[in-house]
Design an enzyme around this catalytic site. Structure first.
Site, mmCIF file in Angstrom:
data_model
loop_
_atom_site.group_PDB
_atom_site.id
_atom_site.type_symbol
_atom_site.label_atom_id
_atom_site.label_comp_id
_atom_site.label_asym_id
_atom_site.label_seq_id
_atom_site.Cartn_x
_atom_site.Cartn_y
_atom_site.Cartn_z
ATOM 1 N N VAL A 210 1.040 9.722 -6.115
ATOM 2 C CA VAL A 210 1.189 11.135 -5.737
ATOM 3 C C VAL A 210 2.610 11.578 -6.089
ATOM 4 O O VAL A 210 3.578 11.169 -5.444
ATOM 5 C CB VAL A 210 0.921 11.350 -4.240
ATOM 6 C CG1 VAL A 210 1.089 12.830 -3.885
ATOM 7 C CG2 VAL A 210 -0.483 10.868 -3.866
ATOM 8 N N HIS B 228 -5.642 -6.172 -2.530
ATOM 9 C CA HIS B 228 -6.519 -6.222 -1.365
ATOM 10 C C HIS B 228 -6.661 -7.644 -0.827
ATOM 11 O O HIS B 228 -7.205 -7.845 0.257
ATOM 12 C CB HIS B 228 -7.903 -5.666 -1.715
ATOM 13 C CG HIS B 228 -7.931 -4.171 -1.820
ATOM 14 N ND1 HIS B 228 -9.022 -3.469 -2.283
ATOM 15 C CD2 HIS B 228 -6.994 -3.230 -1.523
ATOM 16 C CE1 HIS B 228 -8.751 -2.165 -2.273
ATOM 17 N NE2 HIS B 228 -7.536 -2.004 -1.814
ATOM 18 N N THR B 229 -6.174 -8.606 -1.569
ATOM 19 C CA THR B 229 -6.247 -9.995 -1.099
ATOM 20 C C THR B 229 -5.457 -10.192 0.190
ATOM 21 O O THR B 229 -5.717 -11.125 0.949
ATOM 22 C CB THR B 229 -5.745 -10.967 -2.185
ATOM 23 O OG1 THR B 229 -5.997 -12.312 -1.773
ATOM 24 C CG2 THR B 229 -4.258 -10.817 -2.445
ATOM 25 N N THR C 66 -8.705 -16.116 2.460
ATOM 26 C CA THR C 66 -7.252 -16.367 2.541
ATOM 27 C C THR C 66 -6.521 -15.040 2.770
ATOM 28 O O THR C 66 -5.782 -14.569 1.898
ATOM 29 C CB THR C 66 -6.726 -17.031 1.251
ATOM 30 O OG1 THR C 66 -7.039 -16.185 0.128
ATOM 31 C CG2 THR C 66 -7.340 -18.398 1.046
ATOM 32 N N ASN D 111 -3.653 9.310 3.990
ATOM 33 C CA ASN D 111 -2.462 8.500 4.273
ATOM 34 C C ASN D 111 -2.276 8.174 5.749
ATOM 35 O O ASN D 111 -1.352 7.434 6.108
ATOM 36 C CB ASN D 111 -1.204 9.218 3.759
ATOM 37 C CG ASN D 111 -1.065 9.156 2.246
ATOM 38 O OD1 ASN D 111 -1.511 8.193 1.620
ATOM 39 N ND2 ASN D 111 -0.474 10.176 1.655
ATOM 40 N N ASP E 280 -3.242 -14.171 -3.572
ATOM 41 C CA ASP E 280 -3.791 -15.100 -4.566
ATOM 42 C C ASP E 280 -4.978 -14.491 -5.294
ATOM 43 O O ASP E 280 -5.346 -13.338 -5.070
ATOM 44 C CB ASP E 280 -4.184 -16.419 -3.899
ATOM 45 C CG ASP E 280 -5.137 -16.226 -2.718
ATOM 46 O OD1 ASP E 280 -5.840 -15.198 -2.686
ATOM 47 O OD2 ASP E 280 -5.184 -17.104 -1.834
ATOM 48 N N ASP F 193 -9.814 -9.807 2.774
ATOM 49 C CA ASP F 193 -10.116 -11.100 2.164
ATOM 50 C C ASP F 193 -10.556 -12.049 3.277
ATOM 51 O O ASP F 193 -9.751 -12.475 4.101
ATOM 52 C CB ASP F 193 -8.869 -11.651 1.469
ATOM 53 C CG ASP F 193 -9.110 -12.992 0.775
ATOM 54 O OD1 ASP F 193 -10.107 -13.665 1.101
ATOM 55 O OD2 ASP F 193 -8.290 -13.370 -0.085
ATOM 56 N N HIS G 61 0.529 4.223 -2.768
ATOM 57 C CA HIS G 61 0.247 5.605 -2.366
ATOM 58 C C HIS G 61 1.389 6.542 -2.758
ATOM 59 O O HIS G 61 1.162 7.709 -3.067
ATOM 60 C CB HIS G 61 0.005 5.679 -0.857
ATOM 61 C CG HIS G 61 -1.378 5.273 -0.461
ATOM 62 N ND1 HIS G 61 -2.173 6.027 0.388
ATOM 63 C CD2 HIS G 61 -2.125 4.199 -0.795
ATOM 64 C CE1 HIS G 61 -3.339 5.425 0.550
ATOM 65 N NE2 HIS G 61 -3.330 4.300 -0.156
ATOM 66 N N ASP G 62 2.610 6.028 -2.753
ATOM 67 C CA ASP G 62 3.740 6.843 -3.173
ATOM 68 C C ASP G 62 3.659 7.143 -4.665
ATOM 69 O O ASP G 62 3.753 8.297 -5.089
ATOM 70 C CB ASP G 62 5.052 6.134 -2.849
ATOM 71 C CG ASP G 62 6.269 6.958 -3.224
ATOM 72 O OD1 ASP G 62 6.306 8.154 -2.859
ATOM 73 O OD2 ASP G 62 7.186 6.436 -3.884
ATOM 74 N N ARG H 181 0.832 -1.209 0.000
ATOM 75 C CA ARG H 181 0.000 0.000 0.000
ATOM 76 C C ARG H 181 0.866 1.258 0.000
ATOM 77 O O ARG H 181 0.542 2.256 -0.650
ATOM 78 C CB ARG H 181 -0.931 -0.023 1.214
ATOM 79 C CG ARG H 181 -1.989 1.062 1.184
ATOM 80 C CD ARG H 181 -3.073 0.802 2.211
ATOM 81 N NE ARG H 181 -4.048 1.880 2.203
ATOM 82 C CZ ARG H 181 -4.374 2.611 3.265
ATOM 83 N NH1 ARG H 181 -3.796 2.358 4.433
ATOM 84 N NH2 ARG H 181 -5.256 3.578 3.184
ATOM 85 N N ASP I 286 8.692 8.126 -6.030
ATOM 86 C CA ASP I 286 9.892 8.872 -5.644
ATOM 87 C C ASP I 286 10.131 8.896 -4.140
ATOM 88 O O ASP I 286 10.928 9.700 -3.648
ATOM 89 C CB ASP I 286 9.806 10.307 -6.170
ATOM 90 C CG ASP I 286 8.644 11.092 -5.557
ATOM 91 O OD1 ASP I 286 7.832 10.489 -4.804
ATOM 92 O OD2 ASP I 286 8.533 12.302 -5.821
#
Length: 330
Positions: free
Chosen positions: A72, A198-199, A253, A96, A258, A250, A68-69, A64, A76
């Protein structure tokens, strides 16, 4: 004539850069540090593995953080910068604040390990370390391993204001998702593949509370949610729950990277509206169905998507440097 052709070429490249700033051509390559720090990937992998063994949160937190880096100001490591008295940095923007500290710590630990090697000290950017660490946590969580393109420099600015409108929200529909990803040179297929991270993700209850408690005047629960799953969520996230409580995204699992994410969507078990819409919208549904049934196809698509993500807004030359401390400008 040659001058005219050169002018046309220059103008076309300039226009392309203006229209698609996130996809400007940069010479990233897989063996970028082969002369300056040839063992860098093994050093980073060892540090990341040690952190992962301490807590699984290392995986979703690092993935994540990378996303997020990159969304925006590009990939970097500007997300790593700590706010100062006179300036509020990216990491302290409301979008954030839920980034887990384990992601930041993973990069810091890996940077320390790299700089502990005299020949590598101050030779490897925090941006590249974050990219390598992301690849490593995905593999450690059971996902695909892939070659990481390297050569990014660390950004020279980080402001909370630059985050506004740059990150996807849990209530986004397909048009909003596609628009945001397209602004970074990513296709709908790339977006669906990256959403599958998101798994192994987790979310604070506040991010989806409206879906299980006050969806509309007609119904408290979002009808798109599997009703059994909704009841489970209401039990874990009752009204007025502690805002620090987080749950796995999830339900089947949660500690394995996966394609079960897509299988969950088919059952109405997408935690965010922005997850579930991928199955409900007929434009994206075929891709969800395909990857729910074909793990190998999903992994290939994910590798292509995250490699493409890693090229967004890369800094080179005078536009960046290599930070001595990932959390502070030189």
């Amino acid at each position: 004539m040659n001058r005219f052709i050169n002018l046309v070429f220059f103008l076309s490249v300039s226009l392309s850069s203006c229209l698609f700033p996130g996809t400007a051509s940069v010479k990233l390559r897989r063996n970028y540090y082969h002369k300056t720090c040839p063992n860098v990937e093994n050093i980073v992998r060892a540090a990341v593995t040690k952190k992962f063994q301490q807590t699984f949160v290392t995986a979703p937190a690092t993935i994540r953080l990378f996303f997020h880096d990159c969304f925006v100001q590009g990939c970097d490591a500007s997300i790593m910068i700590a706010s100062s008295d006179g300036s509020k940095a990216e990491k302290d923007h409301p979008d954030n604040l839920s980034l887990a500290g384990d992601g930041f710590d993973t990069v810091i630990k890996a940077k320390e390990a790299v700089d502990a090697v005299p020949s590598c000290r101050n030779k490897v950017s925090c941006a590249d370390i974050l990219a390598m660490a992301t690849r490593d946590v995905i593999a450690l969580a059971g996902g695909p391993s892939y070659e990481v393109e390297l050569g990014r420099l660390d950004g020279l600015s980080s402001t909370a204001g630059s985050v506004d409108g740059k990150l996807p929200q849990p209530f986004f529909n397909l048009n909003q998702l596609n628009s945001l990803f397209a602004a970074n040179g990513l296709t709908q297929k790339n977006m669906i593949a990256l959403s599958a991270a998101h798994t192994v993700g987790f979310s604070h209850c506040s991010k989806f509370a409206n879906r299980i408690h006050n969806f509309s005047r007609e119904t408290a629960v979002d009808p798109a949610l599997n009703q059994g799953y909704a009841a489970q969520l209401r039990g874990m996230c009752p009204k007025n729950v502690d805002t620090r409580i987080a749950i796995d995204m999830d339900p089947k699992t949660p500690r394995k990277f996966d394609n079960v994410y897509f299988q969950n969507l088919k059952k109405g078990k997408g935690l965010f509206s922005s997850d579930q819409v991928l199955f409900h919208d007929p434009r994206s549904k075929p891709t969800v169905n395909n990857w729910a049934n074909d793990s190998h196809a999903f992994k290939r698509a994910f590798i292509a998507a995250i490699t493409k993500l890693g090229r967004v807004g890369v800094k080179t030359g005078k536009n960046g440097n290599i930070r001595r401390n990932c959390a502070a400008f030189n």
